[in-house]
Enzyme design. Structure first.
Site, PDB file in Angstrom:
ATOM      1  N   ASP A  31       0.848  -1.187   0.000  1.00  0.00           N
ATOM      2  CA  ASP A  31       0.000   0.000   0.000  1.00  0.00           C
ATOM      3  C   ASP A  31       0.892   1.248   0.000  1.00  0.00           C
ATOM      4  O   ASP A  31       1.882   1.315   0.731  1.00  0.00           O
ATOM      5  CB  ASP A  31      -0.915   0.002   1.232  1.00  0.00           C
ATOM      6  CG  ASP A  31      -2.048   1.011   1.113  1.00  0.00           C
ATOM      7  OD1 ASP A  31      -3.212   0.586   1.041  1.00  0.00           O
ATOM      8  OD2 ASP A  31      -1.756   2.232   1.080  1.00  0.00           O
ATOM      9  N   ILE A  32       0.521   2.212  -0.832  1.00  0.00           N
ATOM     10  CA  ILE A  32       1.348   3.410  -0.992  1.00  0.00           C
ATOM     11  C   ILE A  32       1.326   4.297   0.263  1.00  0.00           C
ATOM     12  O   ILE A  32       2.257   5.079   0.491  1.00  0.00           O
ATOM     13  CB  ILE A  32       0.889   4.174  -2.260  1.00  0.00           C
ATOM     14  CG1 ILE A  32       2.024   5.006  -2.839  1.00  0.00           C
ATOM     15  CG2 ILE A  32      -0.356   5.002  -2.028  1.00  0.00           C
ATOM     16  CD1 ILE A  32       1.778   5.471  -4.268  1.00  0.00           C
ATOM     17  N   GLU A  94     -12.219   3.433  -1.187  1.00  0.00           N
ATOM     18  CA  GLU A  94     -11.940   4.532  -2.129  1.00  0.00           C
ATOM     19  C   GLU A  94     -11.692   4.014  -3.533  1.00  0.00           C
ATOM     20  O   GLU A  94     -12.028   4.683  -4.506  1.00  0.00           O
ATOM     21  CB  GLU A  94     -10.714   5.325  -1.657  1.00  0.00           C
ATOM     22  CG  GLU A  94     -10.996   6.148  -0.419  1.00  0.00           C
ATOM     23  CD  GLU A  94      -9.736   6.736   0.189  1.00  0.00           C
ATOM     24  OE1 GLU A  94      -8.656   6.618  -0.418  1.00  0.00           O
ATOM     25  OE2 GLU A  94      -9.846   7.311   1.279  1.00  0.00           O
ATOM     26  N   VAL A  95     -11.067   2.836  -3.628  1.00  0.00           N
ATOM     27  CA  VAL A  95     -10.771   2.264  -4.947  1.00  0.00           C
ATOM     28  C   VAL A  95     -11.792   1.160  -5.222  1.00  0.00           C
ATOM     29  O   VAL A  95     -11.866   0.167  -4.474  1.00  0.00           O
ATOM     30  CB  VAL A  95      -9.331   1.691  -4.990  1.00  0.00           C
ATOM     31  CG1 VAL A  95      -9.045   1.094  -6.362  1.00  0.00           C
ATOM     32  CG2 VAL A  95      -8.311   2.783  -4.652  1.00  0.00           C
ATOM     33  N   HIS A  99     -10.344  -5.438  -3.042  1.00  0.00           N
ATOM     34  CA  HIS A  99      -8.994  -5.674  -2.518  1.00  0.00           C
ATOM     35  C   HIS A  99      -9.066  -6.022  -1.044  1.00  0.00           C
ATOM     36  O   HIS A  99      -9.932  -5.538  -0.321  1.00  0.00           O
ATOM     37  CB  HIS A  99      -8.097  -4.447  -2.732  1.00  0.00           C
ATOM     38  CG  HIS A  99      -8.669  -3.163  -2.215  1.00  0.00           C
ATOM     39  ND1 HIS A  99      -9.613  -2.447  -2.911  1.00  0.00           N
ATOM     40  CD2 HIS A  99      -8.455  -2.474  -1.078  1.00  0.00           C
ATOM     41  CE1 HIS A  99      -9.948  -1.365  -2.215  1.00  0.00           C
ATOM     42  NE2 HIS A  99      -9.263  -1.368  -1.085  1.00  0.00           N
ATOM     43  N   HIS A 101      -7.048  -5.802   2.395  1.00  0.00           N
ATOM     44  CA  HIS A 101      -5.937  -5.174   3.127  1.00  0.00           C
ATOM     45  C   HIS A 101      -5.309  -6.221   4.042  1.00  0.00           C
ATOM     46  O   HIS A 101      -6.022  -6.938   4.760  1.00  0.00           O
ATOM     47  CB  HIS A 101      -6.446  -4.032   4.017  1.00  0.00           C
ATOM     48  CG  HIS A 101      -6.896  -2.819   3.283  1.00  0.00           C
ATOM     49  ND1 HIS A 101      -6.093  -1.723   3.087  1.00  0.00           N
ATOM     50  CD2 HIS A 101      -8.082  -2.524   2.698  1.00  0.00           C
ATOM     51  CE1 HIS A 101      -6.761  -0.794   2.424  1.00  0.00           C
ATOM     52  NE2 HIS A 101      -7.982  -1.253   2.181  1.00  0.00           N
TER      53      HIS A 101
HETATM   54  P1  AMP Z   1      -9.658   1.471   0.264  1.00  0.00           P
HETATM   55  O1  AMP Z   1      -9.821   2.659   1.114  1.00  0.00           O
HETATM   56  O2  AMP Z   1     -10.073   0.192   0.948  1.00  0.00           O
HETATM   57  O3  AMP Z   1     -10.294   1.625  -1.104  1.00  0.00           O
HETATM   58  O4  AMP Z   1      -8.093   1.289   0.048  1.00  0.00           O
HETATM   59  C1  AMP Z   1      -7.408   1.727  -1.068  1.00  0.00           C
HETATM   60  C2  AMP Z   1      -5.963   1.679  -0.701  1.00  0.00           C
HETATM   61  O5  AMP Z   1      -5.218   1.790  -1.904  1.00  0.00           O
HETATM   62  C3  AMP Z   1      -5.521   2.822   0.218  1.00  0.00           C
HETATM   63  O6  AMP Z   1      -4.994   2.275   1.427  1.00  0.00           O
HETATM   64  C4  AMP Z   1      -4.452   3.546  -0.605  1.00  0.00           C
HETATM   65  O7  AMP Z   1      -3.374   3.993   0.171  1.00  0.00           O
HETATM   66  C5  AMP Z   1      -4.044   2.482  -1.605  1.00  0.00           C
HETATM   67  N1  AMP Z   1      -3.529   2.985  -2.871  1.00  0.00           N
HETATM   68  C6  AMP Z   1      -4.061   3.938  -3.666  1.00  0.00           C
HETATM   69  N2  AMP Z   1      -3.298   4.131  -4.759  1.00  0.00           N
HETATM   70  C7  AMP Z   1      -2.263   3.254  -4.656  1.00  0.00           C
HETATM   71  C8  AMP Z   1      -1.135   2.955  -5.468  1.00  0.00           C
HETATM   72  N3  AMP Z   1      -0.904   3.596  -6.619  1.00  0.00           N
HETATM   73  N4  AMP Z   1      -0.269   2.001  -5.052  1.00  0.00           N
HETATM   74  C9  AMP Z   1      -0.475   1.366  -3.887  1.00  0.00           C
HETATM   75  N5  AMP Z   1      -1.523   1.582  -3.073  1.00  0.00           N
HETATM   76  C10 AMP Z   1      -2.411   2.526  -3.448  1.00  0.00           C
END
Ligand code: AMP
Length: 111
Positions: A31-32, A94-95, A99, A101
């Site tokens: 995770d970034i 958010e994405v 996924h 975690h």
């Molecule tokens: P969520 O809030 O469950 O949708 O988690 C999305 C996660 O993706 C967050 O913890 C972000 O930090 C992570 N994230 C977003 N963009 C990237 C990226 N380019 N590379 C790695 N992790 C990312």
């Protein structure tokens, strides 16, 4: 119509990521914005937007992700960890690409 997400771009290698594991079914990367010493995201190669969109046909995917995370932890010697799915905007997702975690306070072994 699927709205492409950042995770589609990571899967296609258009966007770089720190990949820690890959096989025919999943990709796992750091995770970034890590919220623990080890914070990984396990994504299925078969697209599903969210746990909220899982159907009887795709219900095996969340379990498959959990199994991959479990095996990865065993291989890394990580004894304790936390697995989380955020579901929908109200659940902190958010994405919109399913996924899992994986959070642990134990550090990953060097690759
Ligand atoms: P969520 O809030 O469950 O949708 O988690 C999305 C996660 O993706 C967050 O913890 C972000 O930090 C992570 N994230 C977003 N963009 C990237 C990226 N380019 N590379 C790695 N992790 C990312």
């Amino acid at each position: 119509m699927v709205e492409p997400t950042i995770f589609h771009s990571i899967l296609s290698r258009e966007v770089p990521a720190s990949i820690v594991y890959e096989d025919d079914e999943v990709l796992a990367f750091k995770d970034i914005h890590p919220k623990a010493k080890t914070h990984l995201l396990f994504i299925p190669k078969h697209f599903v937007a969210s746990i909220a969109d899982v159907t009887p046909e795709t219900a095996h995917i969340p379990g498959m992700l959990i199994l991959k995370a479990q095996r990865f932890a065993q291989e890394q010697g990580i004894k304790g960890y936390r697995l989380t799915f955020h579901v929908g905007k109200g659940g902190g997702q958010e994405v919109m690409y399913l996924h899992l975690h994986f959070l642990s306070e134990e550090k990953l072994k060097a690759l």
